[in-house]
Design an enzyme around this catalytic site. Structure first.
Site, short mmCIF file in Angstrom:
data_model
loop_
_atom_site.label_atom_id
_atom_site.label_comp_id
_atom_site.label_asym_id
_atom_site.label_seq_id
_atom_site.Cartn_x
_atom_site.Cartn_y
_atom_site.Cartn_z
N ARG A 163 8.71 -21.15 -32.78
CA ARG A 163 10.01 -20.75 -33.32
C ARG A 163 11.06 -20.94 -32.22
NH1 ARG A 163 12.66 -14.99 -33.87
NH2 ARG A 163 14.39 -15.58 -35.20
N GLY A 202 14.98 -5.12 -47.09
CA GLY A 202 15.12 -5.76 -48.41
C GLY A 202 13.86 -5.61 -49.25
N ASN A 218 5.97 -17.24 -31.17
CA ASN A 218 7.36 -16.77 -31.22
C ASN A 218 7.62 -15.95 -29.96
OD1 ASN A 218 9.81 -15.65 -31.76
ND2 ASN A 218 9.21 -14.68 -33.70
N HIS A 236 18.41 -11.46 -46.47
CA HIS A 236 17.37 -11.11 -45.49
C HIS A 236 17.85 -9.84 -44.79
CE1 HIS A 236 14.34 -12.16 -42.23
NE2 HIS A 236 15.09 -11.23 -41.65
N GLU A 269 8.02 -16.24 -42.35
CA GLU A 269 8.57 -17.30 -41.50
C GLU A 269 7.47 -18.06 -40.76
OE1 GLU A 269 12.49 -15.50 -39.69
OE2 GLU A 269 11.21 -13.93 -40.46
N ARG A 327 23.62 -4.30 -34.15
CA ARG A 327 24.73 -5.26 -34.04
C ARG A 327 25.83 -4.91 -35.02
NH1 ARG A 327 21.19 -10.41 -34.97
NH2 ARG A 327 19.37 -9.45 -34.01
N LYS A 366 4.71 -13.28 -29.67
CA LYS A 366 3.97 -12.98 -30.90
C LYS A 366 3.26 -14.26 -31.31
CE LYS A 366 7.42 -9.80 -32.60
NZ LYS A 366 8.70 -9.81 -33.29
N ASP A 403 16.97 2.42 -37.12
CA ASP A 403 15.90 2.17 -38.07
C ASP A 403 16.27 2.77 -39.44
OD1 ASP A 403 12.60 1.59 -37.77
OD2 ASP A 403 13.29 2.77 -39.50
N MET A 404 16.25 1.93 -40.46
CA MET A 404 16.71 2.37 -41.78
C MET A 404 15.88 3.55 -42.31
SD MET A 404 18.98 2.07 -44.06
CE MET A 404 19.91 0.54 -44.06
N ARG A 405 14.57 3.55 -42.03
CA ARG A 405 13.73 4.65 -42.52
C ARG A 405 14.20 5.98 -41.97
NH1 ARG A 405 8.42 1.40 -41.17
NH2 ARG A 405 9.88 0.90 -39.54
N GLY A 458 16.72 -7.06 -42.49
CA GLY A 458 15.76 -6.46 -41.56
C GLY A 458 16.57 -5.81 -40.46
N ASN A 459 15.97 -5.70 -39.30
CA ASN A 459 16.71 -5.19 -38.17
C ASN A 459 17.90 -6.11 -37.87
OD1 ASN A 459 17.06 -3.29 -36.25
ND2 ASN A 459 15.83 -4.40 -34.74
N HIS A 495 18.13 -17.10 -39.26
CA HIS A 495 17.14 -16.71 -40.27
C HIS A 495 16.88 -17.86 -41.25
CE1 HIS A 495 18.48 -12.23 -39.82
NE2 HIS A 495 17.43 -12.48 -39.05
P1 AMP Z 1 12.30 -6.24 -39.95
O1 AMP Z 1 13.30 -6.58 -38.87
O2 AMP Z 1 12.28 -7.25 -41.07
O3 AMP Z 1 10.93 -5.92 -39.42
O4 AMP Z 1 12.82 -4.87 -40.63
C1 AMP Z 1 12.94 -3.68 -39.91
C2 AMP Z 1 13.76 -2.70 -40.73
O5 AMP Z 1 13.11 -2.48 -41.99
C3 AMP Z 1 13.91 -1.34 -40.07
O6 AMP Z 1 15.25 -0.88 -40.17
C4 AMP Z 1 13.00 -0.46 -40.90
O7 AMP Z 1 13.44 0.87 -40.94
C5 AMP Z 1 13.18 -1.08 -42.27
N1 AMP Z 1 12.13 -0.64 -43.19
C6 AMP Z 1 10.80 -0.89 -43.15
N2 AMP Z 1 10.18 -0.20 -44.15
C7 AMP Z 1 11.13 0.49 -44.81
C8 AMP Z 1 11.14 1.39 -45.93
N3 AMP Z 1 10.01 1.70 -46.55
N4 AMP Z 1 12.33 1.91 -46.33
C9 AMP Z 1 13.46 1.59 -45.69
N5 AMP Z 1 13.53 0.76 -44.65
C10 AMP Z 1 12.39 0.21 -44.20
#
Ligand code: AMP
Length: 408
Positions: A94, A336, A7, A211, A389, A244, A14, A286-288, A213-214, A183
């Protein structure tokens, strides 16, 4: 069959080394990545499963050198990954955009390379590095079948009414401006996992796959086929994402050009890199980080989370109508799979649709496991399904490589 999955991004490669079975199962033996290609130093990670991980910095100036690094590691006898007896037999790539040309994964030949290049205009950030990756991998593994797996392919089943925009039809005919969706491998994989664990016939099942994620998208899947999806002509549309914007009124762009005299490049950067969770919170993508700051009382971080979840809920509602009901809602990807808060807020006050979460189950999910988190009274099941994926890419690649081998 041992498959190498690649990828490639603009400054990263990756990889996953996956042993695939004919039963469409697979086991990852090693994964890794090379980041910051072309920078003063690049970061190299090799993570063989169950063995010592390596993190190093090296000078890696292009994708070709990155492939060289990966192959030297995999072929190094002391790593015991590839040997005279256990050989890599195929390479899966990919590819983000397959345009309207590719409805399935394909064996890469010159025509396919040309078609990927033709789609550069449609995905200028993604397809050029994807092609670079293919070329580099072909150089290092010239005798193996190389297969392209497209992010857009699963959504090629969208009906016209879902993929056309309300703009003059000649623009679709001339430039292929339409909804493509992305996706696809993830939405495909999690829906298949759901049919598998519930033993439900896919033909009679309606699924909404989220889905998150970021990058983030929601897809309506009817009878196993994607019938609508939130990303559009590009991955900028739909949900609010890390950086975005997701859906906005297009007139905002004209307004901004007038008010701030923004160039095309600045508009592009504004919507792709400075918007979304980052733009709304002014703090992080970043959601965390947002959850932890919101917990400390930061109002803008809280607003970003609220907006993210509200948009997910809007799409779920919209796809309920598209599907005329729904048997299951699936959550996958970083947010998710890992955020009980986001899942809860996205499904808040949906009892009108008969959706009810089991709060305890939602809070106590084992990471990496498929789990049902809806209550027994819920009219639709809600599941967490970890995405994979790379496995889809490996399985498709092995299938095509086997067929190639057996064809006369
Ligand atoms: P991805 O693009 O699928 O790798 O997802 C990245 C996103 O997942 C980032 O915004 C992370 O902050 C979020 N994420 C990962 N672990 C957690 C968690 N335990 N709680 C909330 N968000 C998370």
């Amino acid at each position: 069959m041992l498959v190498l999955v690649i990828n490639c991004g603009s400054s990263s490669v990756k990889y996953h080394l996956i042993e695939t079975e004919e039963t469409a199962e697979g086991e990852t033996l090693c994964k890794g990545m090379i980041e910051r290609i072309g920078a003063v130093t690049s970061i190299v990670k090799h993570e063989p499963v169950g063995k010592r991980h390596i993190k190093d910095s090296k000078v890696i100036s292009d994708h070709n050198e990155a492939m060289q690094e990966i192959m030297s590691y995999l072929l190094d006898e002391k790593n015991e990954l590839v040997s005279d007896e256990v050989k890599i037999e195929a390479v899966g790539h990919r590819v983000v955009h397959g345009g309207e040309m590719f409805k399935d994964s394909v064996l890469i030949d010159n025509d396919v390379l040309e078609a990927i290049e033709e789609a550069f205009d449609l995905a200028p950030l993604h397809n050029p590095p994807n092609l670079k990756g293919i070329e580099a991998a072909k150089k290092h593994l010239p005798d193996l079948p190389h297969v392209a797996v497209f992010d857009t392919a699963f959504h090629q089943t969208l009906p016209r009414r879902a993929y056309l925009y309300g703009i003059p039809n000649r623009l679709y005919r001339r430039y292929k401006i339409r909804r493509y969706g992305f996706h696809g491998t993830s939405h495909y994989y999690v829906s298949r996992q759901y049919y598998k664990i519930t033993d439900l016939p896919k033909e009679e099942t309606r699924v909404i796959s989220c889905h998150l994620g970021n990058g983030a998208s929601v897809t309506a899947i009817d009878g196993g086929r994607s019938v609508d999806t939130s990303m559009g002509f590009t991955p900028l549309a739909g949900l609010v994402m890390g950086t975005r914007s997701g859906d906005i009124d297009p007139s905002i762009l004209f307004y901004l050009v007038e008010k701030e005299e923004l160039s095309l490049n600045s508009l592009h950067a504004l919507l792709n890199r400075h918007s979304g969770l980052l733009g709304v919170s002014g703090y992080a993508s970043d959601m965390r980080d947002l959850i932890s700051e919101a917990h400390n009382g930061d109002r803008r971080c809280q607003q970003a989370i609220d907006l993210f979840c509200y948009r997910v809920k809007q799409y779920i509602g919209s796809y309920y109508a598209v599907l005329n009901g729904c048997d299951a809602i699936l959550f996958t990807a970083g947010i998710g799979e890992n955020s009980p808060l986001v899942r809860k807020k996205s499904l808040e006050n949906l009892d009108g649709l008969g959706i009810e979460l089991d709060d305890k189950k939602n809070e106590s999910v084992t990471p990496g496991m498929v789990e049902k988190i809806s209550s027994d009274n819920s009219r639709a099941d809600v599941y967490i399904v970890p995405t994979n994926e790379e496995l889809v890419i490996a399985i498709d690649t092995a299938k095509i490589a086997r067929a190639t081998r057996h064809s006369p």
